[in-house]
Design an enzyme around this catalytic site. Structure first.
Site, mmCIF file in Angstrom:
data_model
loop_
_atom_site.group_PDB
_atom_site.id
_atom_site.type_symbol
_atom_site.label_atom_id
_atom_site.label_comp_id
_atom_site.label_asym_id
_atom_site.label_seq_id
_atom_site.Cartn_x
_atom_site.Cartn_y
_atom_site.Cartn_z
ATOM 1 N N CYS A 89 0.855 -1.189 0.000
ATOM 2 C CA CYS A 89 0.000 0.000 0.000
ATOM 3 C C CYS A 89 0.884 1.229 0.000
ATOM 4 O O CYS A 89 1.898 1.268 0.697
ATOM 5 C CB CYS A 89 -0.882 -0.023 1.245
ATOM 6 S SG CYS A 89 -1.925 1.435 1.423
ATOM 7 N N HIS A 131 -9.237 -3.651 -1.713
ATOM 8 C CA HIS A 131 -8.246 -2.902 -0.925
ATOM 9 C C HIS A 131 -8.664 -1.425 -0.825
ATOM 10 O O HIS A 131 -8.637 -0.839 0.266
ATOM 11 C CB HIS A 131 -6.882 -3.069 -1.608
ATOM 12 C CG HIS A 131 -5.747 -2.307 -0.988
ATOM 13 N ND1 HIS A 131 -4.626 -2.932 -0.472
ATOM 14 C CD2 HIS A 131 -5.540 -0.982 -0.818
ATOM 15 C CE1 HIS A 131 -3.789 -1.993 0.002
ATOM 16 N NE2 HIS A 131 -4.319 -0.815 -0.199
ATOM 17 N N GLU A 132 -9.089 -0.835 -1.949
ATOM 18 C CA GLU A 132 -9.467 0.588 -1.950
ATOM 19 C C GLU A 132 -10.773 0.819 -1.197
ATOM 20 O O GLU A 132 -10.922 1.831 -0.502
ATOM 21 C CB GLU A 132 -9.582 1.123 -3.386
ATOM 22 C CG GLU A 132 -8.328 0.984 -4.249
ATOM 23 C CD GLU A 132 -7.036 1.428 -3.578
ATOM 24 O OE1 GLU A 132 -7.063 2.335 -2.734
ATOM 25 O OE2 GLU A 132 -5.991 0.828 -3.894
ATOM 26 N N HIS A 135 -10.064 1.040 2.367
ATOM 27 C CA HIS A 135 -9.570 2.379 2.731
ATOM 28 C C HIS A 135 -10.732 3.326 3.055
ATOM 29 O O HIS A 135 -10.636 4.147 3.962
ATOM 30 C CB HIS A 135 -8.777 3.004 1.580
ATOM 31 C CG HIS A 135 -7.310 2.664 1.577
ATOM 32 N ND1 HIS A 135 -6.484 2.936 2.645
ATOM 33 C CD2 HIS A 135 -6.513 2.096 0.624
ATOM 34 C CE1 HIS A 135 -5.242 2.545 2.347
ATOM 35 N NE2 HIS A 135 -5.234 2.028 1.130
HETATM 36 CO CO CO Z 1 -3.684 1.129 0.069
#
Ligand code: CO
Length: 147
Positions: A89, A131-132, A135
């Site tokens: 990341c 993954h995003e 976030h």
């Molecule tokens: Co990331």
């Protein structure tokens, strides 16, 4: 266009929950343009707005299948075929580890004009989307990483 500063995991903002985008304004487009330039320069696969200190539910993904995709207010409709892959990341430099994620996801999301889309992402594109989206909820891959 301007390159933005990517915040690190020690910045408390990275743990905030991002808000739904409800105004698809020129200002929003400008943020997206700047995120695009930032991601290109950082040589990453994806970037969520929170990583540049903007608490809106949006991300850019450099998809292998579709090219650059702007994903705003995403909802995961289908998630299948979980597998382990090594992830990193841009907010956690120097760290990588194995995370189990779906390799097929269908998302409902909006583009920069507020238009709704349904699209299926495969392989690492699907991993990147998840993954995003994490976030946007203040979750980092290190939280899910195999110890
Ligand atoms: Co990331």
């Amino acid at each position: 266009m301007a390159r933005l500063t990517i915040i690190r995991q020690d910045n408390p903002l990275i743990r905030k929950t991002s808000k739904v985008v409800d105004e698809f304004s020129p200002h929003l487009h400008e943020i997206l343009e700047n995120m695009h330039e930032t991601l290109l320069h950082a040589n990453g696969m994806g970037l969520a707005a929170v990583q540049v200190g903007v608490l809106y539910r949006m991300a850019i993904i450099f998809s292998e299948e579709y090219g650059p995709v702007e994903i705003i207010n995403p909802i995961i409709k289908v998630a299948k075929n979980p597998r382990f892959d090594t992830e990193g990341c841009l907010s956690c430099p120097g760290i990588s580890g194995r995370v189990r994620r779906p390799h097929l996801v269908t998302l409902e999301y909006q583009d920069r004009n507020g238009q709704k889309h349904n699209r299926t992402f495969h392989g690492m594109d699907a991993v990147c989307c998840c993954h995003e989206i994490d976030h946007m909820n203040g979750i980092l891959f290190i939280d899910k990483m195999e110890k």
